[in-house]
Design a protein around this motif. Structure first.
Motif, PDB file in Angstrom:
ATOM      1  N   ALA A 178       0.028   4.235   2.059  1.00 29.24           N
ATOM      2  CA  ALA A 178       1.148   3.290   2.120  1.00 29.24           C
ATOM      3  C   ALA A 178       0.987   2.304   0.967  1.00 29.24           C
ATOM      4  N   ASP A 180       2.325  -0.445   0.443  1.00 32.98           N
ATOM      5  CA  ASP A 180       2.224  -1.842   0.871  1.00 32.98           C
ATOM      6  C   ASP A 180       0.795  -2.206   1.290  1.00 32.98           C
ATOM      7  N   ALA A 181       0.007  -1.205   1.719  1.00 34.05           N
ATOM      8  CA  ALA A 181      -1.391  -1.506   2.079  1.00 34.05           C
ATOM      9  C   ALA A 181      -2.174  -1.916   0.824  1.00 34.05           C
ATOM     10  N   LEU A 182      -1.872  -1.262  -0.300  1.00 36.63           N
ATOM     11  CA  LEU A 182      -2.559  -1.621  -1.554  1.00 36.63           C
ATOM     12  C   LEU A 182      -2.097  -2.987  -2.046  1.00 36.63           C
TER      13      LEU A 182
END
Lengths: 264, 93
Positions: A178, A180-182
């Motif tokens: 994902a 957005d996790a990074l």
């Protein structure tokens, strides 16, 4: 922030896909000088064909008002000398990525509310065990494969690199990351936007502390000198103003500044 | 391997997906509803959407229903992929 899109060259497929963004389309190089007059600070210039670059460079050199501002996206690889010259004229240049979103998805990403929160292009760096991921504002982000994997037992395969979900997912073979996790772990600006989107109940200091602790893989008892019960009470909102010493212990174990503890 | 929740064909053809990817934001445990370049996080602990924006009302009612009825499968998938932060929680306090 959305940007004005300027499409140079006569690529019909690109023009059709980008139409919802109302791009300034300039197919005839003899008319390019007209679009140079736009000079919007937040323009994204897209030049689908590398064969148009020498003409673009000539126009930049001859532009009476100096070079245009903005970002330049070149889906095809370009000569390094030409790229160096273009990099001097534009704020950011993305040229010949290994993977680029399809035109429709690219239009969706550039037209979205926060293009910088989507990944539009990617390239492997096999010797370094890393990836370069370009955000919708053409900012590059370096991510090691180890970071991309996180603590997952899965096995990312960078040889099968791809993008999915309109730039929200990095595909590494059978492994999906994902985006957005990074971003959440790297970009305070993204965290601010993400927190604004959260339900108000989740924006507390305790909620932030819990998210950060779990993101780091720590348990409530992993803070030297602090009782697990104390950490639990802070996370539940029962202690609203932790002491400075407590904040210092938490921040040190979590690897952030004490003033950033509430921003996750 | 990511976990893909099976959706009716009509929703799939419209581009809707529900998945748990191999690398997600860990807290809170959630499944992600994806459509184009937008996403909604559905919390598995208290069965509500975690974010106000984009608004959960924009997700088709049928997906709301599927998320509620398949919560067990989603929880099982999350717990398998993220054993360090299971849906049921494992903190000592």
């Amino acid at each position: 922030m959305r940007t004005e899109v300027i499409l140079l060259g006569g690529d019909g497929r690109a023009a059709a896909a980008l139409r919802p963004l109302h791009p300034a389309v300039c197919g005839d190089p003899r008319r390019w000088e007209e679009v140079f007059g736009r000079r919007a600070m937040e323009s994204t210039w897209i030049v689908p064909s590398g064969s148009l670059l020498p003409g673009l460079l000539r126009l930049i050199e001859e532009a009476p008002l100096g070079p245009p501002r903005g970002r330049l996206l070149l889906p095809e690889p370009a000569d390094p000398g030409l790229l160096a010259a273009l990099a001097a004229a534009f704020d950011r240049v993305l040229a010949g990525p290994e993977v680029l979103l399809g035109w429709e998805d690219l239009a969706g990403a550039l037209g979205s509310r926060d293009p910088e929160d989507l990944c539009i292009a990617a390239r492997r760096l096999p010797r370094h065990g890393a990836l370069v991921l370009w955000r919708g504002d053409l900012r590059p982000m370096l991510v090691s494969l180890e970071d991309a994997r996180g603590r997952s037992p899965g096995r990312p395969d960078p040889r099968r690199l791809g993008l999915d979900d309109g730039g929200q997912t990095i595909v590494l073979g059978d492994f999906e990351v994902a985006f957005d996790a990074l971003l959440y772990e790297r970009d305070p600006g993204f965290r601010r936007r993400a927190r604004r989107r959260m339900h108000s109940a989740d924006r507390t200091f305790g909620g932030s502390l819990r998210r950060l602790r779990l993101q780091r893989g720590l348990r409530q008892g992993d803070f030297p000198g602090l009782a697990a019960k104390t950490v639990a009470r802070i996370e539940r909102g029962e202690i609203l103003r932790p002491q400075a010493r407590t904040l210092a212990v938490l921040a040190s174990a979590l690897g952030v500044a004490a003033e950033d503890l509430g921003g996750y | 391997m990511p976990f893909h929740l099976e959706l009716p064909e009509a929703l799939r053809l419209q581009g809707w997906k529900v998945k748990i990817r191999d690398r997600e934001r860990l807290e809170q445990p959630h499944a992600t509803v994806l459509h184009g370049c937008r996403a909604w996080r559905f919390g598995l602990r208290d069965r509500r959407f975690l974010d106000d924006s984009p608004h959960p009302r924009e997700v088709p009612e049928e997906i709301h229903r599927i998320l509620r009825s398949r919560r067990g499968a989603l929880q099982e998938a999350w717990d398998r992929m993220y054993p360090e932060n299971p849906v049921g929680g494992r903190d000592e306090n």
